[in-house]
Design a protein around this motif. Structure first.
Motif, PDB file in Angstrom:
ATOM      1  N   THR A   2       0.825  -1.208   0.000  1.00  0.00           N
ATOM      2  CA  THR A   2       0.000   0.000   0.000  1.00  0.00           C
ATOM      3  C   THR A   2       0.860   1.259   0.000  1.00  0.00           C
ATOM      4  N   VAL A  35      -1.317   6.997  -3.881  1.00  0.00           N
ATOM      5  CA  VAL A  35      -2.232   6.469  -4.897  1.00  0.00           C
ATOM      6  C   VAL A  35      -3.363   5.707  -4.214  1.00  0.00           C
ATOM      7  N   ALA A  36      -4.431   5.478  -4.970  1.00  0.00           N
ATOM      8  CA  ALA A  36      -5.544   4.656  -4.468  1.00  0.00           C
ATOM      9  C   ALA A  36      -5.122   3.198  -4.546  1.00  0.00           C
ATOM     10  N   SER A  37      -4.671   2.675  -3.426  1.00  0.00           N
ATOM     11  CA  SER A  37      -4.078   1.342  -3.418  1.00  0.00           C
ATOM     12  C   SER A  37      -5.104   0.226  -3.478  1.00  0.00           C
ATOM     13  N   ASP A  67      -6.676  -0.288  -5.975  1.00  0.00           N
ATOM     14  CA  ASP A  67      -6.321  -0.782  -7.304  1.00  0.00           C
ATOM     15  C   ASP A  67      -4.814  -0.962  -7.312  1.00  0.00           C
ATOM     16  N   THR A 116      -2.781  -1.979  -9.368  1.00  0.00           N
ATOM     17  CA  THR A 116      -2.040  -1.593 -10.567  1.00  0.00           C
ATOM     18  C   THR A 116      -1.610  -0.127 -10.514  1.00  0.00           C
ATOM     19  N   ASN A 117      -2.124   0.628  -9.536  1.00  0.00           N
ATOM     20  CA  ASN A 117      -1.761   2.035  -9.389  1.00  0.00           C
ATOM     21  C   ASN A 117      -0.387   2.250  -8.763  1.00  0.00           C
ATOM     22  N   GLU A 126       3.214   3.025  -7.562  1.00  0.00           N
ATOM     23  CA  GLU A 126       4.231   3.808  -8.256  1.00  0.00           C
ATOM     24  C   GLU A 126       5.655   3.408  -7.885  1.00  0.00           C
ATOM     25  N   LYS A 180       6.855  -1.686  -9.516  1.00  0.00           N
ATOM     26  CA  LYS A 180       6.783  -1.873 -10.961  1.00  0.00           C
ATOM     27  C   LYS A 180       8.184  -2.106 -11.523  1.00  0.00           C
ATOM     28  N   ARG A 220      -1.450  -4.438 -17.723  1.00  0.00           N
ATOM     29  CA  ARG A 220      -1.259  -3.740 -16.442  1.00  0.00           C
ATOM     30  C   ARG A 220      -0.987  -4.695 -15.293  1.00  0.00           C
ATOM     31  N   GLN A 222       4.159  -5.466 -12.494  1.00  0.00           N
ATOM     32  CA  GLN A 222       4.644  -5.489 -11.124  1.00  0.00           C
ATOM     33  C   GLN A 222       5.474  -6.737 -10.825  1.00  0.00           C
TER      34      GLN A 222
END
Length: 401
Positions: free
Chosen positions: A136, A140-142, A144, A146-147, A149, A184, A192, A196
């Motif tokens: 987390t 970002v909105a964790s 999701d 795939t967000n 960074e 990532k 997507r 990761q």
């Protein structure tokens, strides 16, 4: 359907109940006191004192599915055991069955190399170290994944890790030696879910900094050693990568399924304990000339609590049975359903218990406040309600498209 449990599961449950009565419940006040006085950066002596007793009695690592390292219990056989341990915040770590170590051990056992297992899995199985899961992120909105960074970049015979993580449970624990870090490695990949990777990062590596502990509704250390951690150009040997580049999302899905059901199993035990406290309290106090237990609203709430707990338990047993018989991937709807149902049920039951207990229910003398904090945070941990409802709804609609 009727759920039946193996003789071994039934025997372990009886032994766990006895251990709880003899060692866990009498030490809960000490546990909360140590957590409050020592804070999230220390080891709590009561936990370390009880671990050897649990291990000597064979009540150790019960969560591991059939494997060379575990007792070989199915998810269904483990469910009533996890429920018993969930009745107290003190219990899971005493039995070496607490998150996030359980999920991390399962990852290492399932996806780790022999070298990784020797270095990190065995000490975790022995209860010598702790671990954390760094996924987390604050920016970002964790919900999701795939967000994310954070980055994992290959550089010769190493990877360079960068990112800021939070709600990284256990990071403040002085015994925390290893983090499973998700970042990532291939951000340009058109898929997507293949961008990761996950890598094992030693917590003493240069560039790893635990910034601060994060309180959960004002609690530090219990119910969660939530932490914010910075990874600044951390160089990690290439052989610390888990499974392979681009397979981080795959590992996350394999890890979070069992973790979610374990949380729900524990919550059922916690809610059961809170209902017991509610009943005992209301049978011992009078208001307006009669026992609080005899007030109509109290009777109704106790009845609704009984119904809700039993519903959640049966739903959880069903999910465990499905995981055992068809696998976690096929059972994703059942896992998502319990992840919504159990925390919401527990929040309602604990809230009613606090209301029935009175003002004293808010000060944690009997653990009601910490119980509510636990249930409420689990409406977010391992995916918020909204994400699971979205998945459930899509799976249902797919039947008719």
């Amino acid at each position: 359907m009727m759920f039946t449990f193996s003789p071994r599961s039934n025997d372990l449950r009886e032994r766990l109940l006895a251990f709880m009565d003899e060692h866990i419940y009498p030490n809960e006040a000490r546990y909360f006191q140590e957590a409050e006085e020592l804070g999230p950066w220390k080891v709590y002596p009561v936990v370390e004192a009880l671990k050897p007793k649990a291990r000597e009695l064979g009540l150790w690592n019960l969560f591991l599915p059939p494997s060379p390292h575990g007792p070989g219990l199915s998810n269904l056989d483990y469910a009533p055991l996890c429920e018993v341990m969930g009745r107290s915040h003190l219990a899971p770590e005493v039995f070496n069955c607490s998150a996030p170590d359980t999920g991390n051990m399962e990852v290492l056992e399932r996806y780790g190399t022999a070298q990784q297992q020797k270095a990190w899995l065995q000490p975790l199985l022995d209860g010598e170290i702790r671990s954390c899961f760094a996924m987390t992120e604050p920016q970002v909105a964790s919900s999701d994944a795939t967000n994310i960074e954070s980055t994992i970049v290959r550089d010769g015979d190493a990877y360079v890790v960068n990112g800021r993580k939070w709600y990284t449970t256990n990071a403040t624990d002085p015994r925390c030696r290893i983090a499973i870090f998700m970042g990532k490695s291939d951000p340009a990949n058109p898929d997507r879910h293949r961008q990761q990777s996950m890598i094992l990062v030693p917590m003493d590596a240069p560039g790893v900094r635990v910034i601060r502990p994060l309180p959960v509704f004002g609690f530090y250390g219990v119910p969660d050693r939530a932490s914010e951690v910075e990874f600044d150009n951390v160089r990690v040997p290439a052989d610390h990568l888990l499974l392979g580049e681009g397979r981080g999302f795959e590992i996350a899905q394999g890890r979070l399924g069992p973790g979610r059901i374990h949380h729900c199993m524990r919550l059922i035990g916690l809610a059961e304990r809170m209902l017991e406290i509610m009943c005992r309290r209301t049978l011992s106090r009078k208001a307006f000339g009669k026992l609080i237990a005899d007030q109509g609203v109290t009777i109704e709430r106790i009845a609704e609590s009984r119904i809700a707990i039993d519903q959640a338990r049966l739903l959880t047993f069903n999910a465990a049975h499905r995981m055992d018989t068809v696998g976690n991937k096929v059972a994703k709807a059942e896992i998502a359903m319990i992840k919504v149902a159990a925390p919401n049920m527990a929040c309602k039951v604990i809230d009613w218990a606090i209301q029935a207990y009175g003002g004293g229910g808010t000060n944690n003398d009997v653990g009601l406040a910490a119980a509510y904090a636990t249930a409420r945070l689990l409406r977010l941990a391992d995916g918020p309600d909204e994400v699971h409802r979205q998945q459930i709804g899509k799976l249902e609609l797919a039947k008719y498209r």
